[in-house]
Design a protein around this motif. Structure first.
Motif, PDB file in Angstrom:
ATOM      1  N   GLY A  38      72.418  80.866  29.719  1.00 26.70           N
ATOM      2  CA  GLY A  38      72.527  79.622  30.482  1.00 26.70           C
ATOM      3  C   GLY A  38      73.968  79.252  30.771  1.00 26.70           C
ATOM      4  N   LEU A  39      74.836  79.421  29.784  1.00 25.35           N
ATOM      5  CA  LEU A  39      76.258  79.129  29.994  1.00 25.35           C
ATOM      6  C   LEU A  39      76.852  80.077  31.033  1.00 25.35           C
ATOM      7  CD1 LEU A  39      77.407  78.493  26.303  1.00 25.35           C
ATOM      8  CD2 LEU A  39      77.376  76.806  28.163  1.00 25.35           C
ATOM      9  N   ALA A  40      76.486  81.363  30.948  1.00 28.15           N
ATOM     10  CA  ALA A  40      76.980  82.341  31.925  1.00 28.15           C
ATOM     11  C   ALA A  40      76.462  82.010  33.323  1.00 28.15           C
ATOM     12  CB  ALA A  40      76.577  83.752  31.505  1.00 28.15           C
ATOM     13  N   ALA A  41      75.177  81.656  33.426  1.00 26.16           N
ATOM     14  CA  ALA A  41      74.589  81.315  34.716  1.00 26.16           C
ATOM     15  C   ALA A  41      75.248  80.066  35.318  1.00 26.16           C
ATOM     16  CB  ALA A  41      73.083  81.097  34.580  1.00 26.16           C
ATOM     17  N   ALA A  42      75.767  79.196  34.452  1.00 24.46           N
ATOM     18  CA  ALA A  42      76.442  77.979  34.925  1.00 24.46           C
ATOM     19  C   ALA A  42      77.891  78.238  35.319  1.00 24.46           C
ATOM     20  CB  ALA A  42      76.381  76.897  33.842  1.00 24.46           C
ATOM     21  N   GLY A  43      78.324  79.512  35.238  1.00 26.26           N
ATOM     22  CA  GLY A  43      79.658  79.864  35.691  1.00 26.26           C
ATOM     23  C   GLY A  43      80.708  79.987  34.608  1.00 26.26           C
ATOM     24  N   HIS A  44      80.293  79.945  33.349  1.00 25.89           N
ATOM     25  CA  HIS A  44      81.255  80.098  32.258  1.00 25.89           C
ATOM     26  C   HIS A  44      81.375  81.561  31.851  1.00 25.89           C
ATOM     27  CE1 HIS A  44      81.384  75.783  32.104  1.00 25.89           C
ATOM     28  NE2 HIS A  44      80.067  75.737  31.926  1.00 25.89           N
ATOM     29  N   ILE A  45      82.437  81.908  31.185  1.00 27.07           N
ATOM     30  CA  ILE A  45      82.668  83.267  30.697  1.00 27.07           C
ATOM     31  C   ILE A  45      82.264  83.273  29.224  1.00 27.07           C
ATOM     32  CG2 ILE A  45      84.398  85.061  30.340  1.00 27.07           C
ATOM     33  CD1 ILE A  45      85.989  83.284  32.563  1.00 27.07           C
ATOM     34  N   VAL A  46      81.225  84.028  28.902  1.00 19.91           N
ATOM     35  CA  VAL A  46      80.623  83.960  27.574  1.00 19.91           C
ATOM     36  C   VAL A  46      80.776  85.296  26.851  1.00 19.91           C
ATOM     37  CG1 VAL A  46      78.506  83.477  26.285  1.00 19.91           C
ATOM     38  CG2 VAL A  46      78.940  82.292  28.446  1.00 19.91           C
ATOM     39  N   GLN A  58      78.018  94.635  28.704  1.00 22.61           N
ATOM     40  CA  GLN A  58      78.133  93.560  29.686  1.00 22.61           C
ATOM     41  C   GLN A  58      76.732  93.295  30.201  1.00 22.61           C
ATOM     42  OE1 GLN A  58      81.352  93.821  32.366  1.00 22.61           O
ATOM     43  NE2 GLN A  58      80.746  92.011  33.516  1.00 22.61           N
ATOM     44  N   ARG A  59      76.242  92.054  30.018  1.00 22.22           N
ATOM     45  CA  ARG A  59      74.869  91.709  30.382  1.00 22.22           C
ATOM     46  C   ARG A  59      74.804  90.829  31.618  1.00 22.22           C
ATOM     47  NH1 ARG A  59      71.749  91.028  24.575  1.00 22.22           N
ATOM     48  NH2 ARG A  59      72.377  93.063  23.774  1.00 22.22           N
ATOM     49  N   GLY A  60      75.864  90.717  32.306  1.00 23.54           N
ATOM     50  CA  GLY A  60      75.942  89.922  33.521  1.00 23.54           C
ATOM     51  C   GLY A  60      77.393  89.850  33.935  1.00 23.54           C
ATOM     52  N   PRO A  61      77.679  89.315  35.110  1.00 21.26           N
ATOM     53  CA  PRO A  61      79.069  89.270  35.580  1.00 21.26           C
ATOM     54  C   PRO A  61      80.015  88.557  34.616  1.00 21.26           C
ATOM     55  CG  PRO A  61      77.554  88.573  37.313  1.00 21.26           C
ATOM     56  CD  PRO A  61      76.747  88.740  36.066  1.00 21.26           C
ATOM     57  N   SER A  62      79.502  87.559  33.894  1.00 21.99           N
ATOM     58  CA  SER A  62      80.391  86.823  32.985  1.00 21.99           C
ATOM     59  C   SER A  62      79.788  86.672  31.585  1.00 21.99           C
ATOM     60  CB  SER A  62      80.723  85.451  33.579  1.00 21.99           C
ATOM     61  OG  SER A  62      79.541  84.683  33.702  1.00 21.99           O
ATOM     62  N   GLU A  63      78.920  87.619  31.194  1.00 23.00           N
ATOM     63  CA  GLU A  63      78.303  87.572  29.855  1.00 23.00           C
ATOM     64  C   GLU A  63      78.537  88.912  29.145  1.00 23.00           C
ATOM     65  OE1 GLU A  63      74.027  86.579  27.698  1.00 23.00           O
ATOM     66  OE2 GLU A  63      74.157  86.559  29.879  1.00 23.00           O
ATOM     67  N   HIS A  64      79.285  88.842  28.052  1.00 19.21           N
ATOM     68  CA  HIS A  64      79.663  90.041  27.312  1.00 19.21           C
ATOM     69  C   HIS A  64      79.156  89.937  25.874  1.00 19.21           C
ATOM     70  CE1 HIS A  64      82.474  90.742  30.646  1.00 19.21           C
ATOM     71  NE2 HIS A  64      82.716  89.440  30.556  1.00 19.21           N
ATOM     72  N   TRP A  65      78.587  91.016  25.356  1.00 18.72           N
ATOM     73  CA  TRP A  65      78.079  91.055  23.989  1.00 18.72           C
ATOM     74  C   TRP A  65      78.887  92.074  23.200  1.00 18.72           C
ATOM     75  CZ3 TRP A  65      73.306  88.837  21.969  1.00 18.72           C
ATOM     76  CH2 TRP A  65      72.784  87.839  22.817  1.00 18.72           C
ATOM     77  N   TRP A  66      79.259  91.703  21.975  1.00 15.80           N
ATOM     78  CA  TRP A  66      80.175  92.502  21.170  1.00 15.80           C
ATOM     79  C   TRP A  66      79.599  92.764  19.778  1.00 15.80           C
ATOM     80  CZ3 TRP A  66      84.828  93.789  23.520  1.00 15.80           C
ATOM     81  CH2 TRP A  66      85.146  93.077  24.689  1.00 15.80           C
ATOM     82  N   GLY A  67      80.118  93.816  19.148  1.00 19.44           N
ATOM     83  CA  GLY A  67      79.825  94.095  17.753  1.00 19.44           C
ATOM     84  C   GLY A  67      80.673  93.217  16.856  1.00 19.44           C
ATOM     85  N   PRO A  68      80.549  93.388  15.522  1.00 17.89           N
ATOM     86  CA  PRO A  68      81.202  92.468  14.589  1.00 17.89           C
ATOM     87  C   PRO A  68      82.711  92.599  14.466  1.00 17.89           C
ATOM     88  CG  PRO A  68      80.052  94.200  13.396  1.00 17.89           C
ATOM     89  CD  PRO A  68      79.716  94.379  14.850  1.00 17.89           C
ATOM     90  N   LYS A  69      83.310  93.690  14.960  1.00 18.40           N
ATOM     91  CA  LYS A  69      84.738  93.876  14.693  1.00 18.40           C
ATOM     92  C   LYS A  69      85.629  93.705  15.925  1.00 18.40           C
ATOM     93  CE  LYS A  69      83.959  96.802  10.766  1.00 18.40           C
ATOM     94  NZ  LYS A  69      83.744  96.479   9.668  1.00 18.40           N
TER      95      LYS A  69
END
Length: 198
Positions: A38-46, A58-69
């Motif tokens: 929702g935050l990414a869809a609202a134009g934020h970089i998450v 990368q799960r969308g233009p401004s949504e990035h998922w990372w590991g623990p390190k």
């Protein structure tokens, strides 16, 4: 309001069910996923930090998922999920603690509550219980999201029945204890039944 805010959502405290990987996701994992999307869809970089991913995605233009390190450590808003363990490695303008419980890790004697800008809670009752259990949490910083259950509405749909006990069904909320003692319940009350749903 504003768009383009860089947000880090740290979900490394979520280890019971997968957060970044496929599989069964509990309510909190779903909450983090919906919040981040929702935050990414609202134009934020998450940037979502998980305990279970080995490589970043990368799960969308401004949504990035990372590991623990290897993940970003600076953002305008840092959202810690369930506790503040690991918050010291981040820098940012606002530290937010999202929890669906009333026992988040707030450091020794709750001393870290003062550095938290906001505590999103599911309902007014949730905020009340969080502050009662943790006197260092300022009630004016509890922000009701509206995602919780209104106890009055819930009780109307489920009238009180003599001998009925409602128990949270998540393993961390006592499910194993209910299963352990249910044979004794049956011995004392042969008409007792156990219904589990999720």
């Amino acid at each position: 309001g504003c768009r383009g805010v860089k947000v880090i959502v740290d979900g490394r405290n979520l280890k019971l069910y997968p957060l970044g990987k496929p599989g069964f996701h509990g309510g909190t994992e779903t909450y983090v996923t919906v919040l981040s999307g929702g935050l990414a869809a609202a134009g934020h970089i998450v940037h979502v930090v998980t305990a279970d991913l080995e490589t970043d995605e990368q799960r969308g233009p401004s949504e990035h998922w990372w590991g623990p390190k290897a993940h970003p450590t600076h953002a305008q808003a840092v959202v810690m999920v369930h506790g503040l363990g690991g918050a010291g490695e981040y820098s940012g303008d606002h530290l937010i603690l999202a929890t669906n419980g009333i026992d988040p890790d707030l450091g020794p004697d709750g001393e870290l509550a003062g550095i938290v800008a906001a505590f999103p809670v599911f309902s007014h009752k949730h905020g009340e219980l969080l502050c009662k259990r943790n006197p260092t949490v300022p009630k004016e910083r509890c922000i009701v999201t509206g995602l919780g259950v209104d106890p009055l509405e819930y009780s109307e749909q489920n009238p009180k029945v003599a001998g009925r006990i409602w128990v949270g069904n998540d393993p961390t909320r006592g499910l194993w204890h209910v299963l352990d003692i249910f044979e004794e319940v049956i011995r004392l009350r042969p008409e007792a039944t156990l219904h589990i749903s999720y």
